[in-house]
Design a protein around this motif. Structure first.
Motif, PDB file in Angstrom:
ATOM      1  N   GLY A 195       0.863  -1.171   0.014  1.00  0.00           N
ATOM      2  CA  GLY A 195      -0.105  -0.158   0.146  1.00  0.00           C
ATOM      3  C   GLY A 195       0.791   1.103   0.073  1.00  0.00           C
ATOM      4  O   GLY A 195       2.048   1.158   0.198  1.00  0.00           O
ATOM      5  N   TYR A 196       0.249   2.274  -0.166  1.00  0.00           N
ATOM      6  CA  TYR A 196       0.810   3.670  -0.167  1.00  0.00           C
ATOM      7  C   TYR A 196      -0.308   4.578   0.199  1.00  0.00           C
ATOM      8  O   TYR A 196      -1.160   4.449   0.051  1.00  0.00           O
ATOM      9  CB  TYR A 196       1.551   4.055  -1.290  1.00  0.00           C
ATOM     10  N   ALA A 197       0.483   5.928   0.515  1.00  0.00           N
ATOM     11  CA  ALA A 197      -0.383   6.849   0.568  1.00  0.00           C
ATOM     12  C   ALA A 197      -0.529   7.969  -0.393  1.00  0.00           C
ATOM     13  O   ALA A 197       0.543   8.370  -0.967  1.00  0.00           O
ATOM     14  CB  ALA A 197      -0.044   7.843   2.029  1.00  0.00           C
ATOM     15  N   GLY A 198      -1.652   8.371  -0.936  1.00  0.00           N
ATOM     16  CA  GLY A 198      -1.771   9.171  -2.202  1.00  0.00           C
ATOM     17  C   GLY A 198      -0.992  10.279  -1.868  1.00  0.00           C
ATOM     18  O   GLY A 198      -0.278  10.654  -2.951  1.00  0.00           O
TER      19      GLY A 198
ATOM     20  N   GLN B 280       1.878  10.806  -0.739  1.00  0.00           N
ATOM     21  CA  GLN B 280       3.282  10.460  -0.715  1.00  0.00           C
ATOM     22  C   GLN B 280       3.557  10.081  -2.217  1.00  0.00           C
ATOM     23  O   GLN B 280       4.829  10.381  -2.868  1.00  0.00           O
ATOM     24  CB  GLN B 280       3.564   9.378   0.009  1.00  0.00           C
ATOM     25  N   VAL B 281       2.958   9.698  -3.232  1.00  0.00           N
ATOM     26  CA  VAL B 281       3.233   9.221  -4.336  1.00  0.00           C
ATOM     27  C   VAL B 281       2.515   9.815  -5.605  1.00  0.00           C
ATOM     28  O   VAL B 281       3.023   9.538  -6.754  1.00  0.00           O
ATOM     29  CB  VAL B 281       2.849   7.599  -4.491  1.00  0.00           C
TER      30      VAL B 281
ATOM     31  N   CYS C 276       6.415  10.192  -7.349  1.00  0.00           N
ATOM     32  CA  CYS C 276       6.657   8.853  -8.104  1.00  0.00           C
ATOM     33  C   CYS C 276       5.443   8.803  -9.297  1.00  0.00           C
ATOM     34  O   CYS C 276       5.538   8.158 -10.039  1.00  0.00           O
ATOM     35  CB  CYS C 276       6.038   7.735  -7.207  1.00  0.00           C
ATOM     36  N   ASN C 277       4.819   9.931  -9.277  1.00  0.00           N
ATOM     37  CA  ASN C 277       3.857  10.286 -10.342  1.00  0.00           C
ATOM     38  C   ASN C 277       2.684   8.912 -10.685  1.00  0.00           C
ATOM     39  O   ASN C 277       2.027   8.689 -11.700  1.00  0.00           O
ATOM     40  CB  ASN C 277       4.472  10.281 -11.710  1.00  0.00           C
ATOM     41  N   SER C 278       2.365   8.684  -9.285  1.00  0.00           N
ATOM     42  CA  SER C 278       1.266   7.525  -9.335  1.00  0.00           C
ATOM     43  C   SER C 278      -0.099   8.024  -9.952  1.00  0.00           C
ATOM     44  O   SER C 278      -1.016   7.307 -10.455  1.00  0.00           O
ATOM     45  CB  SER C 278       1.150   6.907  -7.920  1.00  0.00           C
TER      46      SER C 278
ATOM     47  N   ASP D  13       1.420   0.825 -11.348  1.00  0.00           N
ATOM     48  CA  ASP D  13       1.677   0.441 -10.027  1.00  0.00           C
ATOM     49  C   ASP D  13       0.734  -0.863 -10.065  1.00  0.00           C
ATOM     50  O   ASP D  13       1.361  -1.854  -9.191  1.00  0.00           O
ATOM     51  CB  ASP D  13       0.840   1.597  -9.057  1.00  0.00           C
ATOM     52  N   ILE D  14      -0.271  -1.007 -10.642  1.00  0.00           N
ATOM     53  CA  ILE D  14      -1.272  -2.115 -10.553  1.00  0.00           C
ATOM     54  C   ILE D  14      -0.463  -3.247 -11.190  1.00  0.00           C
ATOM     55  O   ILE D  14      -0.425  -4.328 -10.596  1.00  0.00           O
ATOM     56  CB  ILE D  14      -2.429  -2.098 -11.094  1.00  0.00           C
TER      57      ILE D  14
END
Length: 173
Positions: free
Chosen positions: A18-21, A23-24, A49-51, A58-59
Motif C-alpha cells: 500500500g501507499y498514501a496518495g 506520498q506518491v 512517483c507520479n502515481s 503500479d497495478i
C-alpha cells in the motif's frame, strides 16, 4: 516469486502492499501536509512517483509481486479542492484505479483520510473544531457512494441502505 508465502503464514493470509496518495501521486499541493513539507525541506515533491498518471504501472507491479491486497488513500483535497466544490474528474480517477484493482482480483482497502486534508479545511481549524466536522461529513457523503458501488454486487445495495452510516459500516467491514 520474491518470497516464499508458505512459511508460517495461514493459507488465507493476504499478502499486500500500500501507499498514501499524498506520498506518491505527485503534484499534490492543496493540502496542509504539502505546506508543512515545503517549509521543512528545500526540495519540492513535484511529481513524486507520479502515481496519479502511472497508476496502471503500479497495478502491474502489484500483480508482479503476486499481492492479493492493496491499500491506498483518496486525497480529500483532490476530491473537494474548495469548500462545497467537488471535482468529479478526481473521483472518477480513484474509481478507475479501484476498479482496475478489483478487475485483477486484488482486494482493496481504502483510507479516506491519511493524515492530509484540504488546505481550506486546515485554515478553518480542521478537525480541532466540532463545527468543521460537517465538511468532513459532506466529503464522505460525496465519495463513499461512488466507491461503495465497487464493494457491492449491485448499486441498489448502496442506494437501498437506510442511512449513510450503514453504507460506511459496510464499506469499512
Amino acid at each position: 516469486m520474491y518470497f516464499e508465502k508458505s512459511k508460517g503464514f495461514p493459507k488465507d493470509f493476504l499478502w499486500g502492499s500500500g501507499y498514501a496518495g499524498h506520498q506518491v501521486e505527485g503534484d499534490n499541493y492543496n493540502n496542509q501536509w504539502a505546506t508543512i513539507v515545503e517549509q521543512m525541506f528545500p526540495e519540492k515533491s513535484g511529481k513524486a512517483c507520479n502515481s496519479w498518471e502511472l497508476y496502471e504501472t503500479d497495478i502491474a507491479l502489484i500483480q508482479e509481486l503476486e499481492h492479493q491486497a492493496f491499500r491506498t488513500s483518496v486525497e480529500w483535497c483532490r476530491i473537494e479542492p474548495e469548500p462545497g466544490v467537488f471535482n468529479p474528474e478526481a473521483a472518477d480517477h480513484y474509481i478507475r484505479f479501484y476498479s482496475m484493482l478489483k478487475e485483477r482480483g486484488i482486494k482493496t482497502f481504502c483510507t479516506l483520510v491519511h493524515f492530509t486534508h484540504p488546505l481550506w479545511f486546515e485554515k478553518l481549524g480542521h478537525f480541532t473544531k466540532m463545527e468543521n466536522w460537517k465538511y468532513f461529513e459532506e466529503y464522505l457523503h460525496y465519495i463513499i457512494p461512488k466507491l461503495a458501488v465497487l464493494a457491492f454486487r449491485r448499486s441498489s445495495e448502496v442506494t437501498s441502505s437506510s442511512g449513510f452510516l450503514k453504507i460506511f459500516a459496510a464499506v469499512a467491514a
